[in-house]
Scaffold this motif. Structure first.
Motif: not given
Length: 326
Positions: A174-201
């Motif tokens: 993001v800092l070096s390029f900032g291409g729009g395709e990174l949005r999908g990758k960031l969304t996927e990471i956030r979804l993984q974190a949310v899904a994992l926390k759903r059961y870890l809590a």
């Protein structure tokens, strides 16, 4: 598969109290009594034979057998008499599976027996079996819940480290390029974190609950070990929160970069439009096909007109430079 040939029995062990265990088949299970020692039975709950055995032949209360057959339980711990009914979730390490699609294991533990059920393979269960093979296994039910919880939480470490590495690499992109395709990758990471926390809590709450329940076969040492495991789980949850926040910040930074990039392009288009606007006016005015157009009969009129256009462009560029528009 082995559990299909054994009518849903995946693992059956009679603990010897020294770190080892003897394998149990169905005849040995039927002949077992508490005097023979602590047994651990791990079943595939989706097998019809297991459903029948748990509900009609195991001697368990209906509430317990129903919980062991539950399709998608949330992590929890419940005290029933002097036993613990527990549901835990572990990272899915099966081939082709997503880690956040966590594998559940249901357990009923008393001082004399451990009954667990699952459907998909859980590596933590394989770790427990490997310990028996190495003569380093658990000796009683208290050690079983401590070691299983430890393996379940320990197996999460690699997945969370990979997730942290992924968000770090994406932040650099993001800092070096900032291409729009990174949005999908960031969304996927956030979804993984949310899904994992759903059961870890709730898993954290379940482990905390086990520590305070007054069961006679859970010693103070076991409770202290569970506290350490719970602290590690809490750190994992905090790491997930940090990953989500970093992904959100990176997403905002990416949006700002894309917006800045778009504004820069729109600005250049505006400059080009301003440059050609008076030129378009001049060409449009002199292109009117009516009598009286200046220079219509002059053979040098076109060259003069081109010189006028270049002069206008030159004056505009000087003016834009003076006003620091570019």
């Amino acid at each position: 598969m082995a559990h299909t040939r054994n009518h849903g029995l995946i693992h059956g062990y009679l603990l010897d109290g020294k770190g080892g265990a003897l394998e149990m088949d169905w005849p040995a299970i039927q002949a077992w009594s508490e005097e023979k020692g602590v047994r651990w039975l791990h079943f595939d709950y989706s097998d019809s034979h297991i459903e029948k055995w748990l509900t009609a032949e195991s001697g368990l209360k209906p509430l317990i057998s129903e919980a062991l057959l539950a399709e998608d339980p949330r992590p929890r711990a419940t005290l029933i008499d002097d036993g613990l009914l527990i549901a835990l979730r572990g990272i899915n390490h099966n081939p082709g599976a997503e880690p956040e699609d966590m594998v559940s294991i249901r357990l009923w533990l008393t001082s004399s027996q451990i009954i667990s059920t699952g459907k998909r393979d859980l590596r933590s269960v394989k770790d427990m079996v490997a310990d028996f093979s190495a003569k380093k296994g658990v000796k009683n039910a208290g050690e079983f819940i401590v070691d299983l919880s430890d393996y379940v939480i320990w197996r999460m470490t690699e997945t969370l480290e990979n997730l942290d590495d992924e968000i770090s690499a994406t932040e650099l992109e993001v800092l070096s390029f900032g291409g729009g395709e990174l949005r999908g990758k960031l969304t996927e990471i956030r979804l993984q974190a949310v899904a994992l926390k759903r059961y870890l809590a709730p898993e954290r709450d379940a482990l905390n609950r086990i520590q305070i329940e007054k069961v006679t076969w859970l010693s103070d040492h076991h409770r202290l070990q569970l506290k350490e495991i719970t602290d590690r789980l809490i750190r994992h949850i905090e790491d997930l929160d940090e990953i989500r926040e970093r992904a959100a910040i990176a997403h905002d930074e990416l949006g700002n970069k894309l917006s800045e990039q778009l504004n820069r392009r729109m600005y250049m288009l505006a400059i080009v439009t301003i440059v050609f606007l008076p030129l378009g006016f001049l060409t449009g005015l002199l292109g009117v096909n009516i009598a009286g157009i200046p220079g219509a009969q002059n053979p040098n009129a076109f060259n003069i007109f081109l010189g006028l256009i270049f002069a206008v462009i030159f004056v505009q560029l000087i003016l834009f430079k003076f006003k620091k528009w570019f």
